[in-house]
Every structure is written in structure tokens, then in C-alpha cells.
Design an enzyme around this catalytic site. Structure first.
Site, mmCIF file in Angstrom:
data_model
loop_
_atom_site.group_PDB
_atom_site.id
_atom_site.type_symbol
_atom_site.label_atom_id
_atom_site.label_comp_id
_atom_site.label_asym_id
_atom_site.label_seq_id
_atom_site.Cartn_x
_atom_site.Cartn_y
_atom_site.Cartn_z
ATOM 1 N N HIS A 118 -10.694 14.196 -13.895
ATOM 2 C CA HIS A 118 -10.274 14.069 -15.299
ATOM 3 C C HIS A 118 -9.637 15.376 -15.748
ATOM 4 O O HIS A 118 -10.000 16.450 -15.292
ATOM 5 C CB HIS A 118 -11.488 13.765 -16.190
ATOM 6 C CG HIS A 118 -11.094 13.192 -17.508
ATOM 7 N ND1 HIS A 118 -10.754 13.983 -18.582
ATOM 8 C CD2 HIS A 118 -10.925 11.915 -17.905
ATOM 9 C CE1 HIS A 118 -10.427 13.198 -19.599
ATOM 10 N NE2 HIS A 118 -10.524 11.945 -19.222
ATOM 11 N N ASP A 162 -12.560 4.869 -15.736
ATOM 12 C CA ASP A 162 -11.918 3.755 -15.016
ATOM 13 C C ASP A 162 -12.666 3.338 -13.761
ATOM 14 O O ASP A 162 -12.304 2.325 -13.141
ATOM 15 C CB ASP A 162 -10.484 4.165 -14.638
ATOM 16 C CG ASP A 162 -9.624 4.310 -15.882
ATOM 17 O OD1 ASP A 162 -8.962 5.361 -16.031
ATOM 18 O OD2 ASP A 162 -9.660 3.407 -16.725
HETATM 19 C C1 SDX Z 1 -7.849 8.343 -17.935
HETATM 20 O O1 SDX Z 1 -6.903 12.367 -20.658
HETATM 21 C C2 SDX Z 1 -7.736 11.375 -20.925
HETATM 22 O O2 SDX Z 1 -8.580 11.464 -21.764
HETATM 23 C C3 SDX Z 1 -7.497 10.117 -20.098
HETATM 24 C C4 SDX Z 1 -8.554 9.038 -20.246
HETATM 25 C C5 SDX Z 1 -8.536 8.440 -21.623
HETATM 26 O O3 SDX Z 1 -9.588 7.911 -22.042
HETATM 27 O O4 SDX Z 1 -7.444 8.400 -22.234
HETATM 28 O O5 SDX Z 1 -9.844 9.580 -19.983
HETATM 29 C C6 SDX Z 1 -8.313 7.896 -19.268
HETATM 30 O O6 SDX Z 1 -6.666 8.408 -17.721
HETATM 31 C C7 SDX Z 1 -8.859 8.763 -16.897
HETATM 32 C C8 SDX Z 1 -8.193 9.270 -15.574
HETATM 33 C C9 SDX Z 1 -7.811 8.040 -14.745
HETATM 34 N N1 SDX Z 1 -7.027 8.465 -13.576
HETATM 35 C C10 SDX Z 1 -7.543 8.398 -12.325
HETATM 36 O O7 SDX Z 1 -8.692 8.078 -12.055
HETATM 37 C C11 SDX Z 1 -6.553 8.746 -11.223
HETATM 38 C C12 SDX Z 1 -7.244 9.621 -10.197
HETATM 39 N N2 SDX Z 1 -7.519 10.896 -10.847
HETATM 40 C C13 SDX Z 1 -6.567 11.929 -10.612
HETATM 41 O O8 SDX Z 1 -5.249 11.553 -10.398
HETATM 42 C C14 SDX Z 1 -6.786 13.166 -11.468
HETATM 43 O O9 SDX Z 1 -8.109 13.484 -11.433
HETATM 44 C C15 SDX Z 1 -6.306 13.161 -12.909
HETATM 45 C C16 SDX Z 1 -4.910 12.688 -13.027
HETATM 46 C C17 SDX Z 1 -7.199 12.333 -13.759
HETATM 47 C C18 SDX Z 1 -6.361 14.603 -13.348
HETATM 48 O O10 SDX Z 1 -5.412 15.248 -12.543
HETATM 49 P P1 SDX Z 1 -5.328 16.807 -12.480
HETATM 50 O O11 SDX Z 1 -5.337 17.379 -13.858
HETATM 51 O O12 SDX Z 1 -4.232 17.216 -11.554
HETATM 52 O O13 SDX Z 1 -6.724 17.161 -11.826
HETATM 53 P P2 SDX Z 1 -7.167 18.600 -11.636
HETATM 54 O O14 SDX Z 1 -6.204 19.631 -12.113
HETATM 55 O O15 SDX Z 1 -8.552 18.666 -12.219
HETATM 56 O O16 SDX Z 1 -7.195 18.693 -10.016
HETATM 57 C C19 SDX Z 1 -7.887 19.757 -9.446
HETATM 58 C C20 SDX Z 1 -7.931 19.488 -7.958
HETATM 59 C C21 SDX Z 1 -6.551 19.348 -7.308
HETATM 60 O O17 SDX Z 1 -6.703 19.753 -5.969
HETATM 61 P P3 SDX Z 1 -6.352 21.323 -5.583
HETATM 62 O O18 SDX Z 1 -4.915 21.535 -5.988
HETATM 63 O O19 SDX Z 1 -7.334 22.177 -6.396
HETATM 64 O O20 SDX Z 1 -6.605 21.393 -4.088
HETATM 65 O O21 SDX Z 1 -8.615 18.256 -7.691
HETATM 66 C C22 SDX Z 1 -7.737 17.390 -6.987
HETATM 67 C C23 SDX Z 1 -6.344 17.856 -7.291
HETATM 68 O O22 SDX Z 1 -5.468 17.469 -6.218
HETATM 69 N N3 SDX Z 1 -7.985 16.036 -7.500
HETATM 70 C C24 SDX Z 1 -8.254 14.985 -6.734
HETATM 71 C C25 SDX Z 1 -8.485 13.929 -7.624
HETATM 72 N N4 SDX Z 1 -8.338 14.368 -8.886
HETATM 73 C C26 SDX Z 1 -8.033 15.678 -8.808
HETATM 74 N N5 SDX Z 1 -8.329 14.834 -5.381
HETATM 75 C C27 SDX Z 1 -8.632 13.586 -4.930
HETATM 76 N N6 SDX Z 1 -8.863 12.530 -5.730
HETATM 77 C C28 SDX Z 1 -8.804 12.665 -7.075
HETATM 78 N N7 SDX Z 1 -9.022 11.621 -7.851
#
Ligand code: SDX
Length: 392
Positions: free
Chosen positions: A271, A328
Site C-alpha cells: 500500500h 483488495d
Molecule cells: C488500493 O491509496 C489508497 O488508499 C488506495 C486504496 C484505496 O482505498 O483507495 O487503499 C485501494 O488501491 C489498494 C492497493 C491495491 N493494489 C494492489 O494490491 C496491487 C499490488 N500492490 C502493489 O502494486 C503496490 O503495493 C502498490 C501499488 C499498492 C503500492 O506501490 P508502491 O508505492 O510502489 O509500493 P512501495 O513503494 O511501498 O514498494 C516498496 C517495495 C518495492 O520494491 P523495492 O523497489 O524496494 O525492491 O515493495 C515492492 C516494490 O516493488 N512491492 C511489491 C508489492 N508492492 C510493493 N512487491 C511485490 N508485490 C507487491 N504487491
């Protein structure tokens, strides 16, 4: 700090807006709508009450809630010509694309919903979309399912009537299941608002040009559609189904999620703000368990989800990055148990988020905020002289 929320004076330059609607603390996993804890609202309120709270700032009295619902019911008819637009879509069209189009098309049939400067005009536009959006959502499903469009029965409750519009067969009685109604009501409350997420920020910035409520909501629906945002609830189930088809090999998908070369992410995990458990995910996981028990539904995909969660919470990659299940991750399990098809999962998120989008749009308009204009840090070329084409 003890409920007193202090601002960093510098926030004005971060493009951050001031809002009094939703407070969340990503580190502590706290979520409050107008100061009320999400846990209490999910337990004690119903969705229309929470919609009123988000939009107008206070929990409604019985009379206020009855008037709000009465005003909504009076606006629940959608212009018959809107069906011609719906007919123009192939039945394979994704319901989110249909919904954003129909929401925009509503403007043509409700021109007075555009220039709304007075609170009264805003209220009229708000009850119109609160009334018509569930109808359009149900129609988007029925179009895809090849079922005739239906208006349900507006003597029922808001969520009850939506379910009837969705599932009532053209012939025969429709048996309302209170367990399903209550579970969906709770799920919609949990999705109702979430501060300045991607789709809400979209609604606010489009609304800040005074494009009107329906146009702003249509833009928000498109933002929510993305798989990194609301589209994740559909992607979670598709991922869990793929794991199930792959002999439940969760380790293989965990490895893919950690492989930087692989674009695959563990859908429903992580998130932008929560670096602890998403409080909504905890409530939804419990609700999924009790709904499936109550309905006597066995869903191996729920067991796979729980196994995946357990593995991820013990895996260094996820623990180091503070990646927890989000809203989700379990919601799709509940929708499935209700008989809602996977392509309708994100429209269900939109139905829940509607009052939050409306509240945020109304707050931005009442505060007379200027047109949104995010700034940038320029990282391009410095000044250079033009080169004739023969010298390039
Ligand atoms: C919603 O903003 C809101 O409030 C949204 C929401 C709402 O109510 O409106 O809460 C609803 O959209 C929830 C999120 C739903 N999306 C997903 O579940 C998709 C999977 N999640 C990811 O794509 C991701 O976690 C995000 C998009 C939600 C956040 O992306 P970020 O900001 O890029 O995550 P981050 O900066 O915290 O990532 C840090 C690290 C990265 O790796 P490094 O570069 O440090 O090596 O964590 C990794 C990311 O690649 N990472 C994941 C991951 N999420 C982050 N790796 C694997 N699987 C994942 N799901």
C-alpha cells in the site's frame, strides 16, 4: 498527538490538500471517517448512514436519513435513452468502461448537475448520482449477463434494492438473503473513502476545474479501474485462481513477486500509505470467514489466500518492505460467495467509494479551492539553439 492533528507548514508546497473527511495513520493502521473509527462504523452503521456522514460531516438523525433516502428514491429513474448508449456496447465490454461512460452520459440528461455553485444545487446533483449509480452498476452487470434491465423495488433499503436490481430474474420471486445484504453493506462501508488515493485525487482535480460532479466521478471511475488501484480486487482473484490451477503452488508466485525481472506483483499486497495491516483487510478477512460459514460455502481460493498471507508475513522480502494484505486481498472472496462475477468486483469498489468521492468533491467546491495545478521538478534539457533539419 492525542487526536490533535498538526500540519507541517511546508505541506502547502507538497500539493497536499486540507481535508476534514478521512484520517488515516499508515504506521498504526488507523482509519476514521469524520472522526469515527472504521471498526465502529462497520459494526454499527449502515452504508447510507455512512454515506451521509462522509458527505455532510455528521451522522444523520432518523429524520435526516429518511429524507436523504426519500430524495434518492425520487431520483432513481434513469432516462430511457441511456439504454440506447448501453445497447451500443458489446456484451464483452468491461463494466468499468461502461460505468465511466454512462456516468459521463448522465450529464446530457441532467444538464442542471453541471454548474452547481449553491449547496442546494450540489445536493440535487448528489442525490441524483447516489440514486442512479447503483442502477447503472446493476445494468452494466445485466447487460454482460444478457439479462433484461431491472429497477428492483425502491421500497427496499439502498443496498437491498441494489442486490435485487442485480440478481432478480425476469420471472419468479427474488429471495433476499439478509446475510448477503449485511455483508455487502459492511463491505461498501469499508470502501467508502480513503483520503487522497489515486481516484479521489482525480475526482478532486477534475472537479477543481468546475467540470461538474458527474464528469469528475467518471474520471475517478477510470482511475480506480487500474490494476494497481481498485482493479486489484479483480486481479487478486485471477491470481488466486492461477495458483489454484497451478496445484496451489504459492511458493512459485511468491518467488515471481520477489523477482525484480518479473513484472508480477502479489496482488492485494502492499500500500502507498499503510506500512502496517490495512485495518479494512482485517475486518474483511473476518467477514469472509463468517459469510462463507453462514452460507455453507466452501472456497479453496480462501484457503489459498490465507496460506499466501501466512507465507508472505514470514518472508523477509515482504516483512522488510512492510507489505501487508490490503483492502483488495479478501474482498473478492466475499463478492464470489455472493455470486458477483469477477469483472464486477471493481464496479463494486466504485459503488462503495461513490460517497467518498462525492464528499471530497463537495468539500473542495465548498472551500472554493483554486483549480488544481500540481508543480514539477524540471529534469530536461537546458536552453539550446534550433538546428536545421539538414544538420541534425
Ligand atoms: C488500493 O491509496 C489508497 O488508499 C488506495 C486504496 C484505496 O482505498 O483507495 O487503499 C485501494 O488501491 C489498494 C492497493 C491495491 N493494489 C494492489 O494490491 C496491487 C499490488 N500492490 C502493489 O502494486 C503496490 O503495493 C502498490 C501499488 C499498492 C503500492 O506501490 P508502491 O508505492 O510502489 O509500493 P512501495 O513503494 O511501498 O514498494 C516498496 C517495495 C518495492 O520494491 P523495492 O523497489 O524496494 O525492491 O515493495 C515492492 C516494490 O516493488 N512491492 C511489491 C508489492 N508492492 C510493493 N512487491 C511485490 N508485490 C507487491 N504487491
Amino acid at each position: 498527538t492525542g487526536g490533535v492533528i498538526t500540519y507541517d507548514p511546508g505541506y502547502k508546497n507538497t500539493g497536499a490538500c486540507e481535508s476534514a473527511i478521512t484520517f488515516l495513520d499508515g504506521e498504526k493502521g488507523i482509519l476514521r471517517y469524520r472522526g469515527y473509527a472504521i471498526e465502529e462504523l462497520a459494526e454499527k452503521a449502515d452504508f447510507l448512514e455512512v454515506a451521509y456522514l462522509l458527505i455532510f460531516g455528521e451522522l444523520p438523525s432518523r429524520e435526516q436519513l429518511e429524507k436523504f433516502h426519500k430524495d434518492i428514491r425520487e431520483q432513481s429513474i434513469v432516462a430511457e435513452d441511456m439504454k440506447k448508449i448501453l445497447d451500443g456496447f458489446p456484451s464483452s465490454a468491461h463494466p468499468m468502461g461502461v460505468l465511466s461512460s454512462l456516468t459521463n452520459a448522465l450529464i446530457a440528461f441532467n444538464p442542471s448537475s453541471v454548474n452547481v455553485d449553491s449547496e442546494e444545487d450540489m445536493y440535487r446533483a448528489i442525490v441524483k448520482i447516489m440514486a442512479k449509480f447503483p442502477v447503472l452498476t446493476a445494468w452494466a452487470y445485466r447487460k454482460r449477463a444478457g439479462l433484461p434491465l431491472d429497477y428492483g423495488d425502491d421500497s427496499l433499503g439502498y443496498v437491498e434494492n441494489f442486490l435485487k436490481m442485480m440478481f432478480k430474474k425476469p420471472h419468479g420471486e427474488y429471495a433476499q438473503n439478509k446475510i448477503v445484504v449485511d455483508a455487502l453493506d459492511k463491505l461498501l462501508i469499508l470502501h467508502a473513502d480513503h483520503e487522497q488515493n489515486c481516484s479521489t485525487s482525480t475526482v478532486r482535480i477534475v472537479g477543481s476545474s468546475h467540470a461538474g460532479l458527474f464528469a469528475s466521478l467518471s474520471a475517478g471511475i477510470n482511475a480506480l479501474w487500474g490494476p494497481l488501484h481498485g482493479g486489484a480486487n479483480q486481479a487478486v482473484i485471477e491470481m488466486l485462481e492461477a495458483i489454484k490451477a497451478d496445484d496451489g503452488d504459492t511458493k512459485k508466485y511468491m518467488a515471481k513477486a520477489k523477482d525484480k525481472e518479473d513484472p508480477f506483483r502479489l496482488m492485494g499486497f502492499g500500500h502507498r500509505v499503510y506500512k502496517n495491516f490495512d485495518p479494512r483487510a482485517k475486518i474483511i478477512k473476518k467477514a469472509a470467514d463468517s459469510l462463507l460459514d453462514d452460507l455453507g460455502v466452501e472456497d479453496t481460493v480462501l484457503d489459498i489466500a490465507k496460506g499466501l498471507e501466512k507465507e508472505a508475513l514470514e518472508d523477509k522480502y515482504f516483512v522488510d518492505r512492510k507489505l501487508y494484505p490490503n483492502v483488495d486481498f479478501y474482498s473478492g472472496i466475499i463478492y464470489r460467495a455472493m455470486g458477483i462475477p469477477v469483472e464486477m468486483f471493481t464496479p463494486m469498489f466504485a459503488l462503495g467509494r461513490l460517497p467518498g468521492w462525492i464528499a471530497q468533491w463537495r468539500e473542495m467546491r465548498l472551500r472554493k479551492e483554486p483549480i488544481g495545478r500540481p508543480r514539477q521538478i524540471y529534469i530536461g534539457e537546458t536552453l539550446r539553439a534550433f538546428k536545421d533539419i539538414d544538420y541534425r
